[in-house]
Structure formats: structure tokens, C-alpha cells
Scaffold this motif. Structure first.
Motif, PDB file in Angstrom:
ATOM      1  N   GLY A  22       0.865  -1.250   0.136  1.00 55.24           N
ATOM      2  CA  GLY A  22       0.025   0.174   0.013  1.00 55.24           C
ATOM      3  C   GLY A  22       0.992   1.383   0.065  1.00 55.24           C
ATOM      4  O   GLY A  22       1.916   1.150   0.512  1.00 55.24           O
ATOM      5  N   ARG A 238      -9.639  -5.666   0.574  1.00 56.01           N
ATOM      6  CA  ARG A 238      -8.236  -5.761   0.170  1.00 56.01           C
ATOM      7  C   ARG A 238      -7.444  -7.230   0.275  1.00 56.01           C
ATOM      8  O   ARG A 238      -6.633  -7.561  -0.590  1.00 56.01           O
ATOM      9  CB  ARG A 238      -7.443  -4.930   1.566  1.00 56.01           C
ATOM     10  CG  ARG A 238      -6.014  -4.843   1.168  1.00 56.01           C
ATOM     11  CD  ARG A 238      -5.505  -4.196  -0.049  1.00 56.01           C
ATOM     12  NE  ARG A 238      -4.261  -3.954  -0.715  1.00 56.01           N
ATOM     13  CZ  ARG A 238      -3.790  -4.718  -1.559  1.00 56.01           C
ATOM     14  NH1 ARG A 238      -4.557  -5.766  -2.233  1.00 56.01           N
ATOM     15  NH2 ARG A 238      -2.458  -4.746  -2.040  1.00 56.01           N
ATOM     16  N   GLU A 249      -2.087  -0.954  -3.424  1.00 63.27           N
ATOM     17  CA  GLU A 249      -2.968  -0.092  -2.945  1.00 63.27           C
ATOM     18  C   GLU A 249      -2.659   1.221  -3.114  1.00 63.27           C
ATOM     19  O   GLU A 249      -1.659   1.670  -2.172  1.00 63.27           O
ATOM     20  CB  GLU A 249      -3.662  -0.537  -2.049  1.00 63.27           C
ATOM     21  CG  GLU A 249      -4.849   0.331  -1.563  1.00 63.27           C
ATOM     22  CD  GLU A 249      -5.671   0.063  -0.220  1.00 63.27           C
ATOM     23  OE1 GLU A 249      -5.228  -0.886   0.541  1.00 63.27           O
ATOM     24  OE2 GLU A 249      -6.529   1.082   0.224  1.00 63.27           O
ATOM     25  N   THR A 254      -2.445   3.407   3.920  1.00 60.10           N
ATOM     26  CA  THR A 254      -3.147   2.158   3.811  1.00 60.10           C
ATOM     27  C   THR A 254      -2.842   1.304   5.018  1.00 60.10           C
ATOM     28  O   THR A 254      -3.214   0.081   5.071  1.00 60.10           O
ATOM     29  CB  THR A 254      -2.552   1.346   2.482  1.00 60.10           C
ATOM     30  OG1 THR A 254      -1.375   1.067   2.663  1.00 60.10           O
ATOM     31  CG2 THR A 254      -2.974   2.304   1.311  1.00 60.10           C
ATOM     32  N   ASN A 257      -5.760  -1.283   5.901  1.00 55.42           N
ATOM     33  CA  ASN A 257      -5.731  -2.416   5.091  1.00 55.42           C
ATOM     34  C   ASN A 257      -4.643  -3.402   5.260  1.00 55.42           C
ATOM     35  O   ASN A 257      -4.741  -4.671   5.088  1.00 55.42           O
ATOM     36  CB  ASN A 257      -5.980  -1.997   3.434  1.00 55.42           C
ATOM     37  CG  ASN A 257      -7.340  -1.654   3.385  1.00 55.42           C
ATOM     38  OD1 ASN A 257      -8.272  -2.373   3.972  1.00 55.42           O
ATOM     39  ND2 ASN A 257      -7.682  -1.104   2.229  1.00 55.42           N
ATOM     40  N   ASP A 258      -3.305  -2.727   5.418  1.00 55.12           N
ATOM     41  CA  ASP A 258      -2.122  -3.563   5.678  1.00 55.12           C
ATOM     42  C   ASP A 258      -2.381  -4.421   6.870  1.00 55.12           C
ATOM     43  O   ASP A 258      -2.075  -5.647   6.749  1.00 55.12           O
ATOM     44  CB  ASP A 258      -1.050  -2.587   5.994  1.00 55.12           C
ATOM     45  CG  ASP A 258      -0.601  -1.921   4.798  1.00 55.12           C
ATOM     46  OD1 ASP A 258      -1.356  -1.831   3.822  1.00 55.12           O
ATOM     47  OD2 ASP A 258       0.278  -0.849   5.191  1.00 55.12           O
TER      48      ASP A 258
END
Ligand code: BGC
Length: 755
Positions: A22, A238, A249, A254, A257-258
Motif C-alpha cells: 500500500g 483488500r 493499493e 493504507t 488495510n495492511d
């Protein structure tokens, strides 16, 4: 120094690997300093560098560095010139090196399904071959400078309305034949470092979640080796994205989402190998860039501005001309329309360039001492008809030898983020053009627009010159063309229909709240207009010149092709006119055996040839079985039935000059899946099942009264034609109902036919 990516991956923690998937901010990837992995910067293009500093935004609100705005995709596609596209790519690649940008976010290659798409100005064509070959050339150019490209938006992002959520509904055949090939050609011919997935859904699945799209097609079928990046904010799920092959991404930050990626691996919902694969692909490109960094590159804005002028001149399309153009330097000319003073030369949104320098056609004319007057006629932002302004323009036109009206679309009508409402020029412009044409027969209309407009006044204009959104050099380029210093050589990479409602997507654009049906299937652009026999204003491939050309001597290396043949097509092109110029040779293929649902012809290759006065050059193009094929869903592959195909060569889709037939034989067989609802027609078309079925048909015809005596009442009620049709369209399951066989015999027949 080449890096050992495997070693690097084994040294990274799961958290660090997830973090690489990301962005850190709008334009940078994340670094892992502990292991010497730096962040790299990506920036929009595609027709110039849009490098924003720290406070990035993708819609152009914040200022980016001063750069050079080249002609947009609508214009460069019209050059039909791969060398030009490559040159543009090399120039932008060099600018990226000078500014330390590792990947330029382009080219943008989505097919122009409707003239209304707000982003058509960035896209290349309604035709997948043009879009594919031109984008491959651009990618080769940029990447020759060791800077990456990100071809976008994969896939079926053909409108701006609800682009972040709409589901584009299309058959696999339509997708493979029309909407994929630009990406496929670019990947196979030029290996872009990156592919940007689109915001929208395809048949219900977001591109960013779509394993079929991002892995099976892109990597397994086409051999893509780079990384996939989301369009900015296009992530849906994700974790599913990682499974599907979505590597990076964007934009950042991010972190949330990571963390989801890490959690999914720990809980066994996602394999660590999938994370490694994504991280590995990103690392490869980070180090490809860094290892061959060119610290000596210089962004020479003056030199690139000159290039922008040159390119704009080579893209322009002369749509019609009664000989008024080119103008002699001593004619008295009335320039009309605010675009003469303030050209529209680029579109709005993420591709918007902070231009180094813009020169208008009026400034160029003044600088060169041309005999030109200027009347505003209409304001760029105006819509309402202004009779007083028109009267002033008419008066100016009458006192001049030639009137040149600079018309076009204002920024507010054509931009990323929304689509156009109609295909018209603002009413004040149409009215002004009609009035000036009526008063001055030698009226030239110059167009500044990113997509076709209706031109109801075209038959009254002496000449029409399409400059498109030609970049910051468009003013000077227009001057050079008007006065014959440059001979126009562009051809349309899209049809100009007479009116919007003629367009094949008209009833299904932009769709409903949730989806848009691509009901026209493969009949996009000229594929539709030709089949429907609809007159168009200017056809796909059309473009005039100040000189004339001839095409002769069409030769084929063989007239018999099979699945493995590479056919070489050669043709001689001669400049038969009075000045140097360039011609576009277009090669189309037509299936002559009438396979249902195919366009009358399709472009398969093209070449741009520069020709001095009287010069002849031989152009060579090649075709394979794929070029004769359509995508056969029952086979899951490209298929050309054995039969006759015609190769057509011309300088426009409606101007074919030479033709030759070839015969083709294939070993491919479309598999037959016989079931109760298979109809006899399909079985008759297959040589293996035809004999069995002919027998049955005979029996069926008799059972249905086909053998009744001529003149009998039975014959009058049910003609032979009707009996035949009934039998032709009879599903096997219905045979027992007509007493021709029992259910058991039917089951045996189906088994035999499948065997
Ligand atoms: C656009 C992309 C662009 C990105 C970054 C998005 O909104 O669709 O084409 O590259 O923003 O600016």
C-alpha cells in the motif's frame, strides 16, 4: 546492481511485506529503511508530467510542477503514427528521470464506447487495434528511459458516470474482442511495468477483487510480469484483492488495510505466498528503477515545448477542404471565436498539466505578421446565442478573403469525473458558424475538442480542421497547418456520427444506478455504423491531406492460410500530388462466409508513411489466424471458421482502394455439447452430426405432414417452407412429441451425437 528479491522477501517480516502493498501517501510507495528499500514516486500523465509535491490530490486541485502539455490521447491516436507515440513516450520518460518519478500513470486506453464519455480526450480510439498498437509504442518509449508505465484502466471503464461502482455487463466475446485487446497488445508487445485496475465492476465483480481479470487473463493468458495497482481508491476487499493478484493499493495511507492482510495470513484465510508474490512484483520494479537511475537527465521545457508543437501538427485531422486550405500568406483572414486567443488544449482531472507555456493561434499569426483580424464572436464559457456578437463576426468575415472560426468544447463540458450530456457544440457556436458560413463561402472551422461533436453546418463550411486537445503547442501547430507549413496527416481514430442517437450505445449509456449493459456487443463504432448502413459525418480512418496519394500493387505472400501461417501483405504507396506529406495505410479483414454476428470488416493493422513529392514506398504488414478470428465462447478461444476472407486496404474505413481474397483452413473444432435443447440447425452445420440429423429430418417432415399431396388442405395450411423451418429449429427434446422417437431412443441419440 541487481537485487536478490527472494532473499529480500525472506528478510522482511510479514508486517513489512504487507506494508509494501500500500502507498505511503498520494504518490509514494512505502519504504523499509532497515533493509534499504526506498519509496518510489508515481505521477500522472499520460500526455505530460503531473508531478505534485507533498500535498497531493488526484483531481488537480493542488498545483503540480510546471511541465509541458503534449497532445492528449485523442490527438496522438489520430496520428496513426507509432513513431510519434514512441517519441512522446521517450520525452516523458526523460522528464520523469529528471524529476525522479519512477512510474508515469498511463497510457489510458479504454475504448470509446460512447462519444459522451468525459474522459474520451485521454483515450485513444473506438478500435482496439489502434488503441493497442499506439499504447504499446508509448510504453516502449517511456520504458526505454527506464521509467515504468501504468496502463489504465483495466478494464471496461468506458464512462465516468458512477465509475466507482457501476457494473459493466458484457459477454466474454465482447470483452475479449473489444475491451481487452488494447491491454493485451500492450502487455504482449511492450510489458508495461504496471497495470492500473479500474474502479468499476465487471459483470458484478469489482476489478480490484477479480482473480479472473488480474491473474487468469492478465498473467496466465497474456504473460504480464509487472505489478497491478489500484486506481486511486479502487480497493474493495483488500484481502480478496491480494488473492486476486492486486499488488499495490493507492493512494496511501493504507495502514488499516495492511493490518487486514496480516490478520488474514495469521488466521489462515490468505496464504503468505500470495503476499510474497505481490511484494516481490513491486520490489522488482522499485529496484529496476533505482538500479538504472539516470541522474544526468534534464527536463528542458523549451525543447519539449517545441516538440509539443511538432507533435500537435502531426496529429491534426483535415476533415474536409474545398481547396481553401492551405491559405497563402497574403490573404486577408478573419479569425473568429475566443479559442483563437485562448485555445482549449487539454482536459480536466488527473491528467491536467501545469503548462509551461501556451501560445495561441492568434499570437502565432501576429508574430509571423499574418494579415489577420480578430473578432470574439462567442466566449469560451458561453452557451446562449448572442445575435450582436454574431453580426459583428459576420461583418468581419465578409470583409476578409477567408474566415477561420475557432470552435470547440469548454472545459466545463469535457472532464474526468462526469460524462457529457449531449454531443453538441454550445448553441452560440453552432449559430455563429452557420451565420458566418452563409455570409462567407470560404469559411474554415477549426475544432478544439476531445471527442466528436455534431456538425450540422458541415456541408456549408469550406474546410474543417480537427485539432483535438492538441497540447500547449496547438496554437502554433494550427497556424502552420492553416498556412501550409505543415501538411495535415492525421486520420480519425473514431467515427463522427451524424447525431448522438446514431451511436450504438445510445440506449444503454450510462446505464442505471447499478449497472450498464453493453448490449451492442462487438458492434462498437464503425463496426456498428457499417453493419447498420448508417451514414456518418466522417468515417473511422478518414483524413485528408494537401497532397494526393495512390495505393497500388497489393501483394500477399500466400493466398492460402492455416492456423500457423504468417501472411505478409505489401502495398505500394505513392505521393501523386504537389507537396510532401504522409499517408495512413489501413488494413481491414472481412469474413466473406457470413459467420453470424460479425462486423462487415475490422481493422487489423496500419502504417504511417512519409512521402516526398513523387516518392513511392512499399508498406509491409503481417496477419495471422488470430486476425481472422472472433472469440468463440464455446471453444474458450479465438476461432476463424474455414472459408474465404477478404483483405481490404485503404486510407479510410469508407475508402477501400484494394482488395484480395484468401482461403483459410483451420484444424480447430468448436466442441459440440449436445443436450435436449440442442436444435437441429446446429447439428446440421456440423459435418460429423449432419448425416444423422438429415435422416431424422426426413422422418420428422413426413410425420408433420410434409408428404401431404400438393393442393390438399393439409398442404395449404402447412407449407413445405414452414415444415422445413419447424424441423430446422426443433430442439431434440421435442422429437418424441412428434412421434419420431421414444424418450429412450432420444437419450440414445444424444449419447451417440456426443460420442
Ligand atoms: C484516475 C487515474 C489517475 C489517478 C491518480 C484517478 O482518479 O482515474 O487515471 O491516475 O486518479 O491521479
Amino acid at each position: 546492481m541487481a537485487r536478490d528479491i527472494k532473499k529480500l522477501l525472506s528478510d522482511l517480516t510479514l508486517e513489512e511485506k504487507a506494508s509494501l502493498l500500500g502507498g505511503k501517501d498520494f504518490w509514494h510507495t512505502k519504504a523499509v529503511e532497515r533493509l534499504g528499500i526506498p519509496a518510489i514516486m508515481v505521477s500522472d500523465g499520460p500526455h505530460g508530467l503531473r508531478k505534485q509535491d507533498q500535498k497531493g490530490d488526484h483531481l488537480g486541485v493542488n498545483e503540480s510542477i510546471e511541465a509541458v502539455c503534449f497532445p492528449a490521447g485523442c490527438a496522438t491516436a489520430a496520428s496513426f503514427d507509432r513513431d510519434l507515440e514512441r517519441e512522446l513516450g521517450e520525452t516523458i520518460g526523460n522528464e520523469c528521470q529528471a524529476e525522479d518519478v519512477a512510474v508515469v500513470l498511463g497510457p489510458a486506453v479504454n475504448i470509446k464506447r460512447s462519444p459522451l464519455c468525459g474522459r474520451n480526450f485521454e483515450y485513444f480510439s473506438e478500435d482496439p487495434v489502434v488503441a493497442g498498437k499506439m499504447s504499446a509504442a508509448y510504453i516502449r518509449g517511456v520504458q526505454s528511459k527506464n521509467v515504468g508505465t501504468s496502463i489504465k484502466h483495466f478494464a471496461l471503464n468506458n464512462q465516468e458516470t458512477r465509475r466507482m461502482s457501476v457494473s459493466a455487463e458484457a459477454s466474454e466475446r465482447t470483452i475479449r474482442e473489444i475491451y481487452f485487446p488494447a491491454f493485451e497488445t500492450a502487455v504482449k508487445e511492450a510489458q508495461p511495468w504496471s497495470v492500473m485496475c479500474s474502479y468499476n465492476k465487471i459483470n458484478g465483480t469489482y476489478s480490484s477483487d477479480n482473480e479472473w481479470l488480474l491473474t487468469q487473463v492478465l498473467r496466465d493468458d497474456w504473460g504480464f510480469e509487472g505489478f497491478v495497482v489500484t486506481d486511486w481508491g479502487a480497493v474493495d476487499d483488500r484481502v480478496q484483492g491480494v488473492r486476486a493478484g492486486l499488488d499495490l493499493e493507492m493512494p496511501g495511507d493504507t495502514k488499516a488495510n495492511d493490518a487486514k492482510i496480516v490478520e488474514a495470513v495469521k488466521e489462515g484465510r490468505l496464504s503468505e505466498e500470495a503476499v510474497d508474490a505481490c511484494a516481490g512484483r513491486i520490489l522488482e520494479k522499485i529496484f529496476s528503477y533505482l538500479d538504472k537511475r539516470d541522474e544526468t537527465a534534464v527536463f528542458d521545457r523549451e525543447a519539449d515545448h517545441k516538440k509539443a508543437i511538432d507533435l500537435a501538427g502531426r496529429c491534426a485531422v483535415l476533415l474536409q477542404n474545398d481547396g481553401t486550405l492551405p491559405m497563402k500568406s497574403d490573404v486577408k483572414v478573419a479569425y473568429i471565436g475566443e479559442f483563437a486567443e485562448t485555445p482549449r488544449y487539454q482536459g480536466g482531472g488527473s491528467s491536467h498539466i501545469h503548462s509551461h507555456k501556451v501560445e495561441s493561434a492568434l499570437e502565432s499569426a501576429k508574430k509571423k505578421g499574418r494579415s489577420v483580424t480578430y473578432t470574439k464572436g462567442f466566449g469560451i464559457a458561453d452557451t446562449a446565442v448572442d445575435e450582436a456578437a454574431i453580426a459583428e463576426a459576420v461583418a468581419a468575415a465578409k470583409t476578409a478573403d477567408v474566415a477561420v472560426i475557432f470552435a470547440g468544447l469548454p472545459d466545463s463540458i469535457e472532464s474526468e469525473g462526469y460524462d457529457r450530456d449531449d454531443m453538441k457544440l454550445p448553441a452560440c457556436q453552432d449559430a455563429l458558424i452557420a451565420a458566418v458560413c452563409a455570409a462567407q463561402p470560404r469559411t474554415v472551422v477549426v475544432l478544439h475538442n476531445g471527442s466528436p461533436v455534431e456538425c450540422p453546418w458541415a456541408d456549408q463550411a469550406a474546410a474543417v480542421l480537427e485539432m483535438y486537445l492538441g497540447g500547449e503547442g496547438v496554437g502554433e501547430a494550427t497556424d502552420r497547418i492553416l498556412y501550409g507549413e505543415v501538411n495535415p496527416s492525421g486520420h480519425l481514430a473514431e467515427t463522427f456520427p451524424m447525431k448522438l442517437s446514431d451511436n450504438p450505445s445510445y440506449l444503454n449509456f450510462p446505464g442505471t444506478l447499478r449497472s450498464v449493459d453493453y448490449q451492442e456487443g462487438v458492434f462498437v463504432g464503425y463496426r456498428y455504423y457499417e453493419k447498420k448502413e448508417l451514414p456518418v459525418r466522417w468515417a473511422f480512418g478518414h483524413g485528408l491531406s494537401y497532397t494526393t496519394f495512390s495505393m497500388n500493387n497489393l501483394r500477399l505472400s500466400t493466398e492460402e492460410m492455416d492456423d500457423d501461417t504468417t501472411l505478409t501483405v505489401t502495398v505500394d504507396v505513392t505521393n501523386t500530388g504537389k507537396m510532401a506529406g504522409a499517408e495512413v495505410v489501413q488494413l481491414y479483414v472481412a469474413d466473406k462466409d457470413g459467420t453470424p454476428q460479425r462486423p462487415l470488416k475490422e481493422l487489423k493493422d496500419f502504417a504511417k508513411v512519409d512521402l516526398a513529392l513523387g516518392e513511392t514506398k512499399t508498406v509491409t504488414m503481417q496477419l495471422t489466424a488470430r486476425d481472422l478470428s472472433y472469440f468463440e465462447e464455446d471453444l474458450g478461444d479465438w476461432f476463424a471458421p474455414s472459408g474465404t476472407y477478404e483483405l481490404q486496404v485503404g486510407d479510410a474505413s469508407d475508402h477501400i482502394l484494394l482488395k484480395k481474397e484468401i482461403s483459410f483452413t483451420t484444424e480447430k473444432v468448436v466442441p459440440l455439447h449436445v443436450a435436449g435443447d440442442t436444435i437441429t440447425e446446429e447439428l446440421l452445420a456440423n459435418p460429423k452430426t449432419a448425416p444423422v440429423i438429415q435422416e431424422l429430418i426426413k422422418k420428422g417432415m413426413a410425420a408433420m405432414g410434409g408428404d401431404a399431396a400438393e393442393g390438399s388442405a393439409a398442404k395449404e395450411a402447412i407449407s413445405d417452407k414452414m415444415t422445413k423451418a419447424m424441423m430446422l429449429y426443433m430442439p431434440l427434446k421435442s422429437l418424441p412429441s412428434f412421434g419420431t422417437m421414444t424418450d429412450e431412443e432420444l437419450a440414445g441419440l444424444i449419447a451417440k451425437l456426443n460420442g
